[in-house]
Design a protein around this motif. Structure first.
Motif, PDB file in Angstrom:
ATOM      1  N   LYS A 193      30.976  49.424  46.456  1.00  0.00           N
ATOM      2  CA  LYS A 193      31.620  50.032  45.277  1.00  0.00           C
ATOM      3  C   LYS A 193      33.147  50.053  45.405  1.00  0.00           C
ATOM      4  CE  LYS A 193      27.453  50.981  43.861  1.00  0.00           C
ATOM      5  NZ  LYS A 193      26.803  50.116  42.870  1.00  0.00           N
ATOM      6  N   GLY A 194      33.672  49.088  46.161  1.00  0.00           N
ATOM      7  CA  GLY A 194      35.114  48.998  46.319  1.00  0.00           C
ATOM      8  C   GLY A 194      35.680  47.775  45.631  1.00  0.00           C
ATOM      9  N   THR A 195      36.955  47.525  45.868  1.00  0.00           N
ATOM     10  CA  THR A 195      37.614  46.362  45.280  1.00  0.00           C
ATOM     11  C   THR A 195      38.360  45.597  46.368  1.00  0.00           C
ATOM     12  OG1 THR A 195      39.620  47.618  44.762  1.00  0.00           O
ATOM     13  CG2 THR A 195      37.933  47.482  43.045  1.00  0.00           C
ATOM     14  N   LEU A 196      38.456  44.290  46.158  1.00  0.00           N
ATOM     15  CA  LEU A 196      39.214  43.419  47.055  1.00  0.00           C
ATOM     16  C   LEU A 196      40.185  42.599  46.216  1.00  0.00           C
ATOM     17  CD1 LEU A 196      39.810  42.084  49.785  1.00  0.00           C
ATOM     18  CD2 LEU A 196      37.895  40.524  49.361  1.00  0.00           C
ATOM     19  N   ASP A 197      41.480  42.771  46.477  1.00  0.00           N
ATOM     20  CA  ASP A 197      42.513  42.060  45.726  1.00  0.00           C
ATOM     21  C   ASP A 197      43.493  41.411  46.700  1.00  0.00           C
ATOM     22  OD1 ASP A 197      41.707  42.827  43.026  1.00  0.00           O
ATOM     23  OD2 ASP A 197      42.298  44.844  43.641  1.00  0.00           O
ATOM     24  N   VAL A 198      44.343  40.562  46.145  1.00  0.00           N
ATOM     25  CA  VAL A 198      45.328  39.871  46.972  1.00  0.00           C
ATOM     26  C   VAL A 198      46.653  39.772  46.239  1.00  0.00           C
ATOM     27  CG1 VAL A 198      44.664  37.586  46.120  1.00  0.00           C
ATOM     28  CG2 VAL A 198      45.767  37.779  48.358  1.00  0.00           C
ATOM     29  N   LYS A 199      47.728  39.908  47.003  1.00  0.00           N
ATOM     30  CA  LYS A 199      49.074  39.607  46.515  1.00  0.00           C
ATOM     31  C   LYS A 199      49.634  38.524  47.414  1.00  0.00           C
ATOM     32  CE  LYS A 199      50.352  44.029  44.423  1.00  0.00           C
ATOM     33  NZ  LYS A 199      51.327  45.162  44.444  1.00  0.00           N
ATOM     34  N   SER A 200      50.104  37.459  46.795  1.00  0.00           N
ATOM     35  CA  SER A 200      50.570  36.342  47.603  1.00  0.00           C
ATOM     36  C   SER A 200      51.493  35.443  46.810  1.00  0.00           C
ATOM     37  CB  SER A 200      49.371  35.530  48.116  1.00  0.00           C
ATOM     38  OG  SER A 200      49.789  34.455  48.921  1.00  0.00           O
ATOM     39  N   ARG A 201      52.381  34.771  47.545  1.00  0.00           N
ATOM     40  CA  ARG A 201      53.216  33.715  46.974  1.00  0.00           C
ATOM     41  C   ARG A 201      53.218  32.552  47.943  1.00  0.00           C
ATOM     42  NH1 ARG A 201      58.837  35.813  44.556  1.00  0.00           N
ATOM     43  NH2 ARG A 201      58.735  33.676  43.756  1.00  0.00           N
ATOM     44  N   LYS A 202      53.243  31.370  47.393  1.00  0.00           N
ATOM     45  CA  LYS A 202      53.176  30.182  48.229  1.00  0.00           C
ATOM     46  C   LYS A 202      54.331  30.160  49.226  1.00  0.00           C
ATOM     47  CE  LYS A 202      52.264  25.238  47.885  1.00  0.00           C
ATOM     48  NZ  LYS A 202      52.132  24.080  46.984  1.00  0.00           N
ATOM     49  N   ASN A 203      53.978  29.877  50.476  1.00  0.00           N
ATOM     50  CA  ASN A 203      54.916  29.786  51.604  1.00  0.00           C
ATOM     51  C   ASN A 203      55.551  31.128  51.959  1.00  0.00           C
ATOM     52  OD1 ASN A 203      54.542  26.933  51.741  1.00  0.00           O
ATOM     53  ND2 ASN A 203      56.052  26.657  50.108  1.00  0.00           N
ATOM     54  N   CYS A 219      33.263  38.110  51.510  1.00  0.00           N
ATOM     55  CA  CYS A 219      34.004  39.366  51.666  1.00  0.00           C
ATOM     56  C   CYS A 219      34.004  40.166  50.361  1.00  0.00           C
ATOM     57  CB  CYS A 219      35.442  39.081  52.093  1.00  0.00           C
ATOM     58  SG  CYS A 219      35.599  38.362  53.735  1.00  0.00           S
ATOM     59  N   LYS A 220      34.237  39.465  49.267  1.00  0.00           N
ATOM     60  CA  LYS A 220      34.269  40.105  47.950  1.00  0.00           C
ATOM     61  C   LYS A 220      32.928  40.758  47.631  1.00  0.00           C
ATOM     62  CE  LYS A 220      36.293  40.534  43.756  1.00  0.00           C
ATOM     63  NZ  LYS A 220      37.568  41.205  43.503  1.00  0.00           N
ATOM     64  N   GLN A 221      31.842  40.059  47.938  1.00  0.00           N
ATOM     65  CA  GLN A 221      30.520  40.597  47.657  1.00  0.00           C
ATOM     66  C   GLN A 221      30.225  41.831  48.517  1.00  0.00           C
ATOM     67  OE1 GLN A 221      29.062  39.244  44.950  1.00  0.00           O
ATOM     68  NE2 GLN A 221      30.940  38.010  45.049  1.00  0.00           N
ATOM     69  N   ILE A 222      30.666  41.797  49.768  1.00  0.00           N
ATOM     70  CA  ILE A 222      30.450  42.940  50.654  1.00  0.00           C
ATOM     71  C   ILE A 222      31.201  44.164  50.137  1.00  0.00           C
ATOM     72  CG2 ILE A 222      30.960  43.858  52.962  1.00  0.00           C
ATOM     73  CD1 ILE A 222      30.393  41.066  54.068  1.00  0.00           C
ATOM     74  N   ILE A 223      32.474  43.969  49.768  1.00  0.00           N
ATOM     75  CA  ILE A 223      33.270  45.104  49.269  1.00  0.00           C
ATOM     76  C   ILE A 223      32.701  45.612  47.945  1.00  0.00           C
ATOM     77  CG2 ILE A 223      35.567  45.864  48.591  1.00  0.00           C
ATOM     78  CD1 ILE A 223      35.180  45.196  51.591  1.00  0.00           C
ATOM     79  N   ASN A 224      32.268  44.692  47.075  1.00  0.00           N
ATOM     80  CA  ASN A 224      31.647  45.105  45.806  1.00  0.00           C
ATOM     81  C   ASN A 224      30.386  45.921  46.061  1.00  0.00           C
ATOM     82  OD1 ASN A 224      33.610  43.844  44.331  1.00  0.00           O
ATOM     83  ND2 ASN A 224      32.409  42.042  43.805  1.00  0.00           N
ATOM     84  N   ALA A 225      29.613  45.510  47.072  1.00  0.00           N
ATOM     85  CA  ALA A 225      28.391  46.246  47.410  1.00  0.00           C
ATOM     86  C   ALA A 225      28.711  47.665  47.863  1.00  0.00           C
ATOM     87  CB  ALA A 225      27.617  45.502  48.497  1.00  0.00           C
TER      88      ALA A 225
END
Length: 467
Positions: A436-446, A428-434
């Protein structure tokens, strides 16, 4: 491997501490030697200044004036304090002349301005006819300041001390001729102002080189430890991937083996239904093996290797259609929420690859126990922003920086609770990079996760049209 890595890291840290301690010890010794060398050098220069006939004559003058007062003391005309005060007075009259001479001598011998000189009388003993003794000053009394700068004695370094003896004839109160033997001891001191600053300036280059060397060693050890941990992580990922792919291959291979044996069985030769089922099984497992291989080959490529077939797409319509189709595949217990803004702005994307990336993220939300999944889309801050959130198991802080790595899978205590090759988010990251975009995440356990896909506006300006 884990134990060896820890031992190597501990060994490297201990070696760094040992080298630092040794370097500090050597620097301290060098500093101490420089201080001693500087003190010896200063003593020598001071000695060259004060051990001259001119200074000797000044000292002789005030000593002889003092000696002339001793008969008055012996005959009770003046007190002991008056006698000692006279010595201090006679020497102070010569001190201004001495200080001028000392200043010129300091300039001549290049003596540091931070060095002060002091001469004091530390012991004066009178004896008459070799019998009676009178200690005017001994080691317990306050010494008498003679020449130089009157700084506290305990702040100075002793340079030298010498004894001077003299006989003085006088007529005592009985009108008899008598002789006083005078034993006089003087000591000279020097005081170095801002000593540490002077030595530090002299060793500044050494300190700078030592600091650079220390910094280099720290960087080298840090780099080595990071490389070691990186290699260990790669080794663990490789081992995990091999174990995982082996496990994934075992099932179709075992099924193929059984189907092959069934097909070659003499009972299957005469039974077309058994033969057909075996052939169908072989075809399914063959297709499964091919898909598994294709997944490894295709999903492990970098974004530079992805050939996009871009076209102008309205993301609002695109995401609505994709969401409707995806909702049909979800189990009934999963709630799928869509919040997609209607905008006219188009973006250039490869529909196949872009939909693959979004579906992979949605599948992850389901896979990691998400029961409520939400997809949103809007234009904000000159960007197309797609967010996919879930209320699943979330991602720990230590794993957030690793989940987009190749072959990485979330694990707990070396146990993988979820199947997969660890290529989904990397792909997914490679596709978005291709794109010219960015892929990020915000998360906390549980507490679930939210993935953000951001693509720049094609025309470079904000143009959000709400309907």
């Amino acid at each position: 491997m884990k134990i060896k890595s820890k031992l190597l890291i501990v060994g490297a840290i201990l070696a760094l501490i040992a080298l630092t301690t040794m370097q500090g010890y050597l620097i301290f010794n060098t500093y101490d030697l420089r201080k001693k060398s500087y003190a010896v050098e200063s003593r020598t220069k001071i000695g060259s200044i004060v051990k001259t006939p001119y200074v000797d004559s000044l000292s002789w003058n005030y000593r002889m004036e003092f000696v002339e007062k001793i008969p008055e003391y012996k005959n009770g005309i003046i007190t002991k304090d008056s006698l000692l005060n006279s010595l201090e007075k006679f020497s102070s009259l010569k001190n201004d002349t001495f200080l001028d001479y000392f200043k010129k001598g300091a300039e001549y011998y290049n003596l540091d301005d931070n060095i002060q000189f002091k001469k004091i009388a530390t012991s004066i003993q009178l004896s008459e006819n070799g019998e009676t003794e009178d200690l005017l000053i001994d080691g317990k009394d306050e010494p008498i300041f003679l020449l130089g700068t009157n700084f506290p004695t305990d702040e100075g370094l002793i340079i030298n001390a010498w004894n001077w003896t003299f006989d003085k004839d006088y007529t005592n109160t009985l009108n008899q001729e008598s002789t006083v033997d005078i034993k006089y001891r003087a000591t000279i001191y020097m005081k170095i102002l801002n000593w540490d600053t002077i030595i530090f300036k002299r060793l500044l280059l050494l300190f700078f080189v030592a600091f650079l060397l220390f910094l280099f060693i720290i960087l080298l050890v840090t780099y080595s430890i990071r490389n070691l941990l990186k290699l260990k992580r790669i080794s663990d990922i490789k081992t995990d991937f091999i174990n995982n792919i082996t496990h994934e291959l075992k099932t179709p291979l075992a099924t193929l083996s059984i189907a092959t044996k069934t097909l070659t069985n003499k009972f299957a030769k005469d039974n077309k239904d058994i033969a057909k089922d075996s052939i169908d099984t072989i075809n399914r497992q063959n297709k499964r093996l091919q898909n598994l291989i294709d997944q490894v080959v295709d999903n492990s490529v970098g974004y530079n290797d992805i050939n996009l077939n871009k076209e102008q797409v309205n993301l609002s319509s695109f995401l609505k259609d994709l969401s409707e189709d995806y909702a049909l595949t979800l189990p009934k217990h999963i709630q799928f929420i869509k919040s997609i803004s209607d905008v006219s702005e188009e973006v250039s994307v490869d529909q196949f690859y872009f939909s693959t990336a979004i579906v992979n993220i949605l599948n992850n939300a389901v896979k990691f126990e998400g029961s409520v999944i939400k997809i949103t889309y809007q234009i904000e801050n000159f960007e197309h922003i797609i967010s996919i959130s879930d209320n699943g198991i979330g991602i720990s802080k230590k794993n957030k920086t690793l989940i987009f790595g190749k072959f990485f899978r979330v694990s707990e205590k070396n146990t993988h609770n979820f199947k997969g090759l660890g290529l989904g988010l990397y792909y997914c990251k490679q596709i978005i990079n291709a794109h010219k975009g960015t892929l990020d995440v915000k998360s906390r356990k549980n507490e679930g996760s939210t993935f953000f896909i951001k693509l720049p506006l094609s025309n470079g300006k904000k143009n959000l049209i709400s309907r």
